[in-house]
Design a protein around this motif. Structure first.
Motif, short mmCIF file in Angstrom:
data_model
loop_
_atom_site.label_atom_id
_atom_site.label_comp_id
_atom_site.label_asym_id
_atom_site.label_seq_id
_atom_site.Cartn_x
_atom_site.Cartn_y
_atom_site.Cartn_z
N TYR A 28 0.83 -1.21 0.00
CA TYR A 28 0.00 0.00 0.00
C TYR A 28 0.86 1.26 0.00
O TYR A 28 1.77 1.42 0.82
N ARG A 29 0.59 2.14 -0.96
CA ARG A 29 1.24 3.45 -1.09
C ARG A 29 2.78 3.33 -1.18
O ARG A 29 3.50 4.13 -0.59
N GLU A 66 -9.06 1.15 -1.71
CA GLU A 66 -10.27 1.77 -1.18
C GLU A 66 -11.38 1.78 -2.22
O GLU A 66 -12.55 1.58 -1.90
N SER A 83 -20.00 5.98 3.83
CA SER A 83 -18.66 5.40 3.79
C SER A 83 -18.02 5.63 2.43
O SER A 83 -16.80 5.84 2.34
N GLN A 86 -16.57 9.13 2.28
CA GLN A 86 -15.30 9.18 3.01
C GLN A 86 -14.18 8.51 2.20
O GLN A 86 -13.05 8.97 2.17
N ALA A 87 -14.52 7.39 1.55
CA ALA A 87 -13.53 6.68 0.74
C ALA A 87 -13.08 7.51 -0.45
O ALA A 87 -11.90 7.49 -0.83
N SER A 89 -12.78 10.71 -0.56
CA SER A 89 -11.81 11.67 -0.05
C SER A 89 -10.44 11.01 0.14
O SER A 89 -9.41 11.60 -0.22
N ARG A 90 -10.43 9.79 0.66
CA ARG A 90 -9.15 9.09 0.87
C ARG A 90 -8.48 8.75 -0.47
O ARG A 90 -7.26 8.89 -0.61
N THR A 93 -7.02 11.88 -1.98
CA THR A 93 -5.80 12.25 -1.27
C THR A 93 -4.64 11.36 -1.68
O THR A 93 -3.52 11.83 -1.93
N ASP A 94 -4.90 10.07 -1.78
CA ASP A 94 -3.87 9.14 -2.24
C ASP A 94 -3.37 9.52 -3.63
O ASP A 94 -2.16 9.54 -3.90
#
Length: 272
Positions: A28-29, A66, A83, A86-87, A89-90, A93-94
């Motif tokens: 991840y990332r 996500e 949910s 919110q996902a 937004s994540r 951002t990623d």
């Protein structure tokens, strides 16, 4: 290769950095900075030779986890809508963080560039998305536009969806003027293979058209937008308008220069 050897000044080259090239999809990332840096040096050479470059990149291990967990590619789900928001937004951002890494690599190579997140200029998914592509048409001395697969708004009841970088490639390749070459840069494989790449007797297909079969694997654990199968189909669409369309091994980015200067390279040339 000497950039002076690259002919047809003022033409345009559109590149897609696959998520599997620039990240480790199993972690991840995790960014593969060395690979991005190697491509950035080639982009510097292209620009020095008078080519205008447009860059698209994938998500790899930054967006898919996500997006898959919350079904963002399928749009709004009433049961998990909060949910999902919110996902989104994540994921965004990623993607911004990964895009920053690409931008910083280009800057280190001396390439001026500009981030263009699709959420800011596109609506809808697939090749029929709406959005102004005029800002991508630039002279070689202007900043390189850099965009990527992203979660975007839609105008129907789905409310949102994932606009694939491969679909963006189709529109850019087919609609921008003076496109000399489009290349999809893969990770750890030279192009399309006649058998799964892990098999010892698998062979590179030097050319491919949409009426041919090939052995492609779609990684359901990490890909939410179609993987190599989608890349091949999108490249075939572009090949209807652009003469040089290739799937290349992005770990050997000098092959981009071979395509642009010679019209040939180790890789798979896509025919319409």
């Amino acid at each position: 290769m000497d950039p002076v050897a690259i002919s047809n000044r003022m033409s345009r080259v559109v590149l897609k950095l696959g998520g599997g090239l620039i990240t480790d999809k199993s972690r991840y990332r995790h960014i593969r900075t060395d690979r991005i840096d190697a491509v950035s040096e080639v982009i510097r050479e292209l620009r020095s030779s008078g080519q205008s470059v447009v860059l698209v990149h994938g998500a790899g291990s930054f967006g898919h986890l996500e997006a898959r967990k919350w079904g963002l590619a399928e749009g709004k789900n009433d049961e998990s809508y909060e949910s999902q928001i919110q996902a989104i937004s994540r994921v965004r951002t990623d993607m911004d963080d990964l895009n920053t890494a690409v931008i910083e690599s280009l800057s280190r190579a001396g390439v001026d560039c500009e981030a263009m997140p699709p959420r800011d200029w596109a609506n809808g998914v697939g090749t029929g998305f709406e959005g102004n592509l005029g800002d991508f048409v630039r002279d070689p001395d202007e900043p390189v536009p850099v965009t990527f697969g992203d979660v975007v708004d839609t105008s129907d009841s789905s409310e949102f969806g994932i606009l694939s970088g491969d679909h963006i490639m189709v529109r850019l390749g087919c609609e921008m003027p003076d496109v000399k070459a489009c290349a999809f840069l893969l990770g750890d494989v030279d192009g399309l293979m006649d058998k799964p790449p892990g098999e010892p007797d698998s062979t590179l297909l030097p050319t491919w058209s949409s009426d041919q079969d090939f052995s492609g694997s779609h990684d359901l654990d990490h890909d939410v937008t179609g993987g190599i199968l989608l890349k091949a189909r999108c490249a075939s669409e572009i090949a209807k308008r652009v003469e040089q369309v290739w799937l290349l091994n992005g770990t050997v980015p000098s092959r981009i220069l071979d395509v642009v200067s010679l019209g040939d390279a180790v890789g798979t040339r896509i025919l319409h």
